[in-house]
Design a protein around this motif. Structure first.
Motif, PDB file in Angstrom:
ATOM      1  N   ARG A  43       0.814  -1.212   0.000  1.00 29.54           N
ATOM      2  CA  ARG A  43       0.000   0.000   0.000  1.00 29.54           C
ATOM      3  C   ARG A  43       0.848   1.263   0.000  1.00 29.54           C
ATOM      4  N   ARG A  44       2.092   1.152   0.441  1.00 33.69           N
ATOM      5  CA  ARG A  44       2.968   2.317   0.516  1.00 33.69           C
ATOM      6  C   ARG A  44       3.181   2.949  -0.861  1.00 33.69           C
ATOM      7  N   MET A  45       2.938   2.207  -1.934  1.00 27.29           N
ATOM      8  CA  MET A  45       3.102   2.786  -3.275  1.00 27.29           C
ATOM      9  C   MET A  45       2.138   3.960  -3.489  1.00 27.29           C
ATOM     10  N   GLN A  46       1.031   3.976  -2.756  1.00 24.42           N
ATOM     11  CA  GLN A  46       0.052   5.059  -2.901  1.00 24.42           C
ATOM     12  C   GLN A  46       0.299   6.202  -1.915  1.00 24.42           C
ATOM     13  N   THR A  62      -5.165   4.063   2.646  1.00 22.08           N
ATOM     14  CA  THR A  62      -4.523   3.084   1.762  1.00 22.08           C
ATOM     15  C   THR A  62      -4.582   1.728   2.458  1.00 22.08           C
ATOM     16  N   LEU A  63      -4.912   0.700   1.719  1.00 21.92           N
ATOM     17  CA  LEU A  63      -5.128  -0.633   2.287  1.00 21.92           C
ATOM     18  C   LEU A  63      -4.213  -1.655   1.644  1.00 21.92           C
ATOM     19  N   ASP A  64      -3.614  -2.502   2.460  1.00 19.11           N
ATOM     20  CA  ASP A  64      -2.936  -3.694   1.951  1.00 19.11           C
ATOM     21  C   ASP A  64      -3.985  -4.787   1.797  1.00 19.11           C
ATOM     22  N   LEU A  65      -4.344  -5.103   0.566  1.00 12.88           N
ATOM     23  CA  LEU A  65      -5.275  -6.200   0.332  1.00 12.88           C
ATOM     24  C   LEU A  65      -4.659  -7.513   0.828  1.00 12.88           C
ATOM     25  N   LEU A  66      -5.496  -8.486   1.103  1.00 11.06           N
ATOM     26  CA  LEU A  66      -5.007  -9.776   1.580  1.00 11.06           C
ATOM     27  C   LEU A  66      -3.955 -10.330   0.621  1.00 11.06           C
ATOM     28  N   GLY A  67      -2.848 -10.843   1.188  1.00 11.84           N
ATOM     29  CA  GLY A  67      -1.764 -11.377   0.363  1.00 11.84           C
ATOM     30  C   GLY A  67      -0.738 -10.349  -0.035  1.00 11.84           C
ATOM     31  N   HIS A  68      -0.866  -9.126   0.459  1.00  9.33           N
ATOM     32  CA  HIS A  68       0.014  -8.024   0.052  1.00  9.33           C
ATOM     33  C   HIS A  68       0.511  -7.257   1.272  1.00  9.33           C
ATOM     34  N   GLY A  69       1.706  -6.684   1.109  1.00  7.31           N
ATOM     35  CA  GLY A  69       2.232  -5.775   2.116  1.00  7.31           C
ATOM     36  C   GLY A  69       2.275  -6.375   3.507  1.00  7.31           C
ATOM     37  N   ARG A  70       1.704  -5.661   4.473  1.00  6.85           N
ATOM     38  CA  ARG A  70       1.744  -6.080   5.874  1.00  6.85           C
ATOM     39  C   ARG A  70       0.453  -6.760   6.324  1.00  6.85           C
TER      40      ARG A  70
END
Length: 285
Positions: A43-46, A62-70
């Protein structure tokens, strides 16, 4: 202008288990904007866009969708689909107490935003779709992500090896987008294979008939000379959506390296969405 930033989390009960999702809030107020990342990216890309929008008075998440980021990264392919990610966005809005939001994203995030508008049109104040992945991206997507899925499934040491090499690099000493690239390479073989598998064997985006029924105002951004996100897909989407504005980026790197023009377009659009409802006239730039 400095804006407040807060990290939060919530938990979602699904058929595959209890999943933890992490997000960041920028700014405050009732004019909500949700920004979603690209496939396998954090999500940090946004963050740059989120800060720019929050500086204009918008309340951005900004959200980290499941399977991504933290957020959690289960290894079950059944946990992943564009529809499941859209349901996570709606769960985020419920968690935040936000009745409506402008929902937008890049690549995968654009497709998930469209799915949110199909699942719960009454929750979507507007859409921002950068580099949607539709019909014209099929072949390049299969080549790029099919190879990744096979490597993660049958040659897991390749994914693990890249992670071991890139994870020790301090993010604070490299340029912002280099840090995003390093974070994107920080993958686990089982979960990355599951994410791509879930995408390949589910629908990638709402059907054209469903897209044509989306009434929310939309800002669609297309990039030239991008094989995985052809500008033709963005132009097609803008033609399908009844209340769309199409903006052509000057290059695939414009919003990353020279973001001022497109940040201004996105801010003006989101602010307009939060003014009294009206029809957004289609323009092409």
């Amino acid at each position: 202008m400095l804006v407040s930033e807060r990290i939060g989390q919530f938990f979602l009960e699904t058929e595959t288990g209890r999943d933890r999702l992490e997000y960041t809030e920028y700014g405050a107020g009732d004019a909500w904007v949700v920004l979603l990342h690209g496939q396998l990216m954090p999500r940090r890309m946004q963050q740059p866009l989120a800060r720019a929008l929050a500086a204009e008075g918008l309340h951005v998440v900004t959200l980290d969708l499941l399977g991504h980021g933290r957020s959690d990264r289960p290894a079950d392919p059944h946990a992943y689909s564009v529809q499941a990610w859209a349901e996570q966005v709606l769960a985020l809005l419920d968690h935040l107490g936000a009745a409506q939001a402008v929902v937008g994203g890049t690549s995968l995030g654009a497709n998930v935003s469209l799915e949110v508008a199909v699942l719960a049109p009454e929750r979507v104040r507007g859409l921002i779709a950068e580099m949607p992945v539709l019909n014209n991206a099929l072949e390049a997507g299969v080549v790029a992500f099919g190879s990744l899925m096979l490597a993660a499934r049958f040659l897991p040491f390749t994914v693990t090896g890249v992670r071991l090499l890139t994870r020790p690099v301090p993010r604070g000493i490299v340029p912002f987008w280099a840090g995003i690239a390093l974070d994107t390479l920080d993958q686990r073989p089982a979960s990355v294979a599951a994410v791509v598998h879930g995408l390949f064997f589910g629908r990638v985006a709402p059907h054209s008939r469903q897209r044509r029924a989306i009434q929310a105002p939309a800002l669609v951004v297309g990039h030239p000379a991008d094989p995985i996100h052809p500008a033709a897909d963005a132009a097609m989407l803008a033609a399908e959506l009844p209340n769309a504005t199409f903006v052509r980026a000057r290059s695939i790197l414009e919003w990353r390296l020279r973001p001022e023009r497109l940040d201004a377009e996105a801010a003006a659009f989101a602010l307009e969405c939060w003014r009294p409802r009206g029809r957004v006239r289609r323009v092409t730039r």
